[in-house]
Design a protein around this motif. Structure first.
Motif, PDB file in Angstrom:
ATOM      1  N   HIS A 183      -6.448  -5.043   6.205  1.00 35.01           N
ATOM      2  CA  HIS A 183      -5.898  -4.891   7.541  1.00 35.01           C
ATOM      3  C   HIS A 183      -5.800  -3.406   7.810  1.00 35.01           C
ATOM      4  N   TYR A 184      -5.306  -3.024   8.970  1.00 40.29           N
ATOM      5  CA  TYR A 184      -5.286  -1.604   9.360  1.00 40.29           C
ATOM      6  C   TYR A 184      -6.702  -1.045   9.243  1.00 40.29           C
ATOM      7  N   GLU A 185      -6.871   0.138   8.667  1.00 37.48           N
ATOM      8  CA  GLU A 185      -8.198   0.739   8.571  1.00 37.48           C
ATOM      9  C   GLU A 185      -8.962   0.265   7.321  1.00 37.48           C
ATOM     10  N   GLY A 186      -8.380  -0.636   6.557  1.00 31.25           N
ATOM     11  CA  GLY A 186      -9.053  -1.130   5.359  1.00 31.25           C
ATOM     12  C   GLY A 186      -8.247  -0.866   4.104  1.00 31.25           C
ATOM     13  N   ILE A 187      -8.927  -0.839   2.964  1.00 28.57           N
ATOM     14  CA  ILE A 187      -8.222  -0.699   1.686  1.00 28.57           C
ATOM     15  C   ILE A 187      -8.745   0.520   0.928  1.00 28.57           C
ATOM     16  N   ASP A 188      -7.956   0.998  -0.012  1.00 27.16           N
ATOM     17  CA  ASP A 188      -8.320   2.151  -0.849  1.00 27.16           C
ATOM     18  C   ASP A 188      -9.619   1.832  -1.613  1.00 27.16           C
TER      19      ASP A 188
END
Ligand code: 4FL
Length: 223
Positions: free
Chosen positions: A111-116
């Motif tokens: 979610h948001y801009e994605g994951i690390d």
């Protein structure tokens, strides 16, 4: 088939519990676990996101809750999928392969801009996209993947659905279909379909598949 879905929004998956998949779930034809990533956060405020190194807008999901959530469900035979616009675009043949190859899927929804990136490098076996567009999160793509894979699980499709003649089953689109009445708004059902001549009907269906595919998806014919 066992499917673990890791998400910040488990309530988004309610649609999977109705209709055909709902009935299959009641019959225990597959197992679906919704895992709330936030519950794994060791932060005192259960924080799961943070600013992005190097700048840029938005927030990224931090690695710790994701890593612990994945490890809590990972087994020797699990296949970890991250729904992402960077993945290969899902096709019917990949759907079939996944259902044949794996008994345990772990699906990570960003979610948001994605994951690390380190979670992708450390834990993810495969990234899958459902098409060239951006959504607010991986939850809808995960539902698309789950729905398409579960159709291949034995007994999930009841008598009202069949996999034999459907679109993409042989790489082509389906022929047009009709039900009663024979005439609707002055438009008649093609004569051959009510002729009772099964050889002629089979020939008509093949011809229609080719022309439908040529008309709507010429790219499929070239393949
Ligand atoms: C994932 C889009 C898979 C298409 C935003 C987060 C996406 C997506 N296929 N958009 N994930």
């Amino acid at each position: 088939m066992k499917i673990d879905i890791l998400t910040l929004f488990p309530e988004m998956f309610e649609p999977l519990k109705s209709s055909i998949l709902g009935r299959a779930l009641e019959k225990n034809l597959f197992e679906l676990n919704l895992i709330d990533i936030r519950e794994f956060s060791l932060d005192k405020h259960k924080k799961v996101d943070d600013y992005i190194f190097g700048g840029g807008d938005g927030m990224l999901m931090t690695p710790q809750p994701l890593y612990d959530a994945i490890m809590s469900v990972k087994t020797d035979d699990s296949h970890v999928i991250y729904m992402s616009p960077k993945g290969n675009v899902l096709t019917q043949s990949r759907v079939k392969n996944i259902s044949d190859q794996y008994n345990h899927l772990i699906i990570v929804c960003g979610h948001y801009e994605g994951i690390d990136q380190r979670i992708i490098d450390l834990c993810v076996d495969e990234e899958i996209s459902i098409g060239d567009y951006v959504l607010t999160g991986g939850e809808l793509p995960a539902m698309v993947l789950v729905d398409s894979v579960l159709r291949y699980v034995p007994q999930v499709l009841g008598s009202e659905t069949s996999m034999v003649d459907e679109s993409f089953s042989d790489g082509m689109l389906e022929y047009p279909q009709y039900t009663r009445p024979r005439v609707f708004m002055g438009m008649e059902v093609p004569e051959v379909l009510i002729s009772g001549n099964h050889a002629e009907i089979a020939k008509w269906k093949e011809k229609q598949k080719l022309s439908e595919t040529q008309k709507h998806r010429p790219d499929l014919i070239k393949k």
